[in-house]
Design an enzyme around this catalytic site. Structure first.
Site, short mmCIF file in Angstrom:
data_model
loop_
_atom_site.label_atom_id
_atom_site.label_comp_id
_atom_site.label_asym_id
_atom_site.label_seq_id
_atom_site.Cartn_x
_atom_site.Cartn_y
_atom_site.Cartn_z
N ASN A 1 -0.88 -1.02 -5.87
CA ASN A 1 0.05 -2.13 -6.09
C ASN A 1 -0.72 -3.23 -6.80
OD1 ASN A 1 -0.40 -2.13 -2.70
ND2 ASN A 1 -1.19 -3.88 -3.83
N HIS B 1 -2.81 6.75 4.09
CA HIS B 1 -1.91 5.72 4.59
C HIS B 1 -0.54 6.29 4.92
CE1 HIS B 1 -2.37 1.07 4.12
NE2 HIS B 1 -2.26 1.45 5.38
N CYS C 1 0.85 -1.19 0.00
CA CYS C 1 0.00 0.00 0.00
C CYS C 1 0.89 1.24 0.00
CB CYS C 1 -0.94 -0.02 1.20
SG CYS C 1 -1.93 -1.53 1.26
#
Length: 497
Positions: free
Chosen positions: A264, A116, A78
Site C-alpha cells: 500500500n 498477513h 496491509c
C-alpha cells in the site's frame, strides 16, 4: 482478446523450445520472485524523482526492466487484510493460493517475511501451498509485556524460533535490527538450493522494515538523507541488488521473473521520520486516494522483458497471481471469478489492455479508475475525532470537499478527476462539462457490471478474541516460550478507520 493471444504466443514459445530440446524433455518454467515491500510509497524510488543515491539498485532494476507507473494495490492497508493478534479469522481453506497452484508445474515455494492472512495454526502458510517459511504472522509491533499482550513470534517452517524484541531484537531508540539481513540470507540460501536442485522456484519476499517502527542494520543507520526511514529503504535497495546479483552469478537471471512492488502507499501518519513519499499523489495509506493505492512497481526478466521500458498499463497487485500462473503455463481456476489479468502482453509485447481499477475500503467501493479518469463514489480520510487527536492520513494536503473527515457519498454524481492532468486529485471536473458526462457514461456500466457480478465472501475480520493471540504458538514448548492465554471471550471487532 489481446491478452489471450499474447499468452497463447508465450505458451507456443514454450512448446517450440521443448521441441528444440528433443530428448532433453520439456523446458523448465521460469523461476518467480515477488518482492513485496511494506508501506513503501510511489515516490520512494529514484526513478520516480527521489535522489538516485538512495535506491541505486532499484533504479538499475528499472533501467534493465520495465517500470509500471500506474500500478495499484487491492486495499489501502496491509493487503488484503490487516490482521492484529486478536482476529479470529484468516485465509479460508476454499481459497486457492498461488504456491498451491504452482505445485502443478513442479515449483518449490518459500515465503520470507510477513504472512498477513491469519496467525492461528489452521491459517499457516505451509497449509496453503508454501514449502518453507521464515518470518512472522504479523508486523514487528511491540514490545509487549507477554501478560496483557504477547510479543509476535517468528517462525521457521512449522514452528516458532523466537519472538520479536526477544530472540529477534529491535532497538526502538536507535532503529537497529538485523531482520532485513536475516531475510536477505534466507532468500539467497533458498535461491542457491533450488538452483543446485534444478527445480523451478517461487520466492515471496515480504519484508517489513519500512513499516513503522522502521528499522535497519547498523551499517545502514545514519546513511540516508531521509532519516531512519531512508536507512531502511537503502538496506532494502542493497538487498534487492544482492538478490539480482545472485541470480546473475548463478546463471539463472534469464530464467527468473522478478517483480517489485509495495502492499500500500506510504504511511504519512508516520512521516517524515518513519514514513515514505507518495510523490505527487494525494494522501497515503488507509485512504483510497492515489497516495494510498498507487504503488512503485518494476518487472525484471533479462532477455525477455525489454530493458528500459515504461508501460502505462493499468496494473493491480492481483494481476501477479494470474501473471505468475501464465509464466508457469497454468490456467487460473475456472470454478471462481478471478480479478487479476495476465500482464505478460504488456511486458512481452508492449500491449495495453483497457481495464478498470476498483478502490475498496473495507467492503465499500470507494472509487474506480478507467483510462485516465477516476470517479469517487465516497470520500473519507479519517474521522474528526481521530483527526483532532493528531491522526492525519493527509498531512499538509487539504482539498475542499475531497479530503473529508466525514464519510461523504457521491454515488449519484461522483467526483471525477483526470489523473493525467491532475494526478493529485485536486481539481474535480465540472458536473456540467461535456468531459464529465462522457467519462460518466463510460464508467457507469463498468461499475454496474462489476457490482452485479460480485459474490460476497465470508467475513474473516469481524470476530476478535484475546484468547487467540500468540500466547502458545507451535514450537513454544521447545523454547520454553509458551504463555498462558486468558479466558476466551469472543466479541465484535472495532475498526475505526
Amino acid at each position: 482478446m489481446a491478452a489471450v493471444t499474447a499468452v497463447t504466443r508465450w505458451r507456443l514459445l514454450l512448446v517450440l523450445s521443448a521441441a528444440a530440446l528433443g530428448a532433453a524433455g520439456a523446458p523448465q518454467p521460469p523461476n518467480i520472485l515477488l518482492l513485496l515491500m511494506d508501506d513503501m510509497g510511489w515516490g520512494d524510488l529514484g526513478v520516480y524523482g527521489e535522489p538516485s543515491r538512495e535506491t541505486p539498485n532499484l533504479d538499475r532494476m528499472a533501467a534493465e526492466g520495465m517500470l509500471f507507473p500506474n500500478f495499484y494495490t487491492a486495499n489501502p492497508l496491509c493487503s488484503p487484510s490487516y490482521t492484529p493478534q486478536e482476529i479470529v479469522g484468516g485465509i479460508p481453506d476454499s481459497e486457492r493460493l498461488l504456491p498451491e497452484l504452482l505445485k502443478e508445474a513442479g515449483y518449490i515455494s518459500k515465503i520470507v517475511g510477513k504472512w498477513h492472512l491469519g496467525h492461528r495454526p489452521q491459517f499457516h502458510p505451509l497449509k496453503h501451498g508454501f514449502d518453507e517459511w521464515f518470518g512472522s504472522p504479523n508486523c514487528h509491533f511491540g514490545p509487549y509485556d507477554n501478560r496483557a499482550r504477547p510479543n509476535i513470534p517468528v517462525y521457521r517452517d512449522w514452528e516458532m524460533v523466537g519472538r520479536y524484541y526477544e530472540e529477534f531484537p529491535i532497538n526502538l531508540k536507535t532503529g537497529e535490527a538485523n531482520l532485513t539481513q536475516i531475510y536477505l540470507q534466507e532468500a539467497l540460501d533458498f535461491i542457491r538450493r533450488q538452483q543446485a536442485a534444478r527445480r523451478p522456484f517461487f520466492l515471496y519476499w515480504a519484508v517489513d522494515a519500512t513499516h513503522a517502527p522502521v528499522y535497519a542494520s547498523k551499517p545502514f543507520l545514519g546513511t540516508s538523507q531521509r532519516g531512519r526511514y531512508g536507512d531502511a529503504v537503502r538496506e532494502i535497495d542493497d538487498s534487492v541488488g544482492k538478490i539480482l546479483h545472485s541470480l546473475q552469478d548463478l546463471g539463472i537471471a534469464e530464467s527468473t521473473f522478478v517483480f517489485f512492488t509495495s502492499d500500500n502507499g506510504a504511511a504519512l501518519i508516520s512521516a517524515p521520520k518513519q514514513g515514505g513519499s507518495n510523490g505527487p499523489f494525494l494522501c497515503g495509506k488507509q485512504t483510497t486516494f492515489e497516495g494510498g493505492m498507487r504503488e512503485p512497481a518494476v518487472a525484471w526478466w533479462p532477455g525477455r522483458i525489454p530493458a528500459g521500458q515504461v508501460s502505462h498499463q493499468l496494473g493491480s497487485i492481483m494481476d501477479l497471481f494470474t501473471t505468475s500462473l501464465s509464466l508457469a503455463g497454468l490456467e487460473p481456476p475456472r470454478d471462481r471469478a478471478i480479478d487479476g489479468l495476465s500482464l505478460l502482453p504488456a511486458m512481452l509485447q508492449g500491449q495495453l489492455m483497457d481495464r478498470p481499477i476498483f478502490y475498496y475500503r473495507g467492503n465499500t467501493l470507494m472509487a474506480v479508475t478507467l483510462g485516465q479518469y477516476k470517479a469517487h463514489f465516497w470520500t473519507w480520510t479519517n474521522s474528526w475525532e481521530e483527526f483532532r487527536q493528531g491522526i492525519d492520513f493527509c498531512p499538509g494536503q487539504n482539498v475542499s470537499g475531497v479530503t473529508t473527515h466525514t464519510q461523504e457519498e457521491h454515488t449519484r454524481l461522483p467526483l471525477i478527476f483526470h489523473l493525467g492532468r491532475d494526478p493529485g486529485e485536486r481539481f474535480p471536473l465540472s458536473f456540467a462539462s461535456t468531459e464529465y458526462l462522457d467519462a460518466l457514461r463510460r464508467i457507469t456500466p463498468v461499475v454496474r457490471q462489476h457490482q452485479e457480478a460480485l459474490i460476497p465472501g465470508q467475513p474473516q475480520l469481524n470476530v476478535c478474541n484475546q484468547a487467540v493471540m500468540n500466547w502458545a504458538p507451535p514450537g513454544c514448548e521447545k523454547l520454553g516460550k509458551c504463555l498462558t492465554p486468558p479466558e476466551s471471550v469472543p466479541e465484535k471487532c472495532s475498526w475505526p478507520h
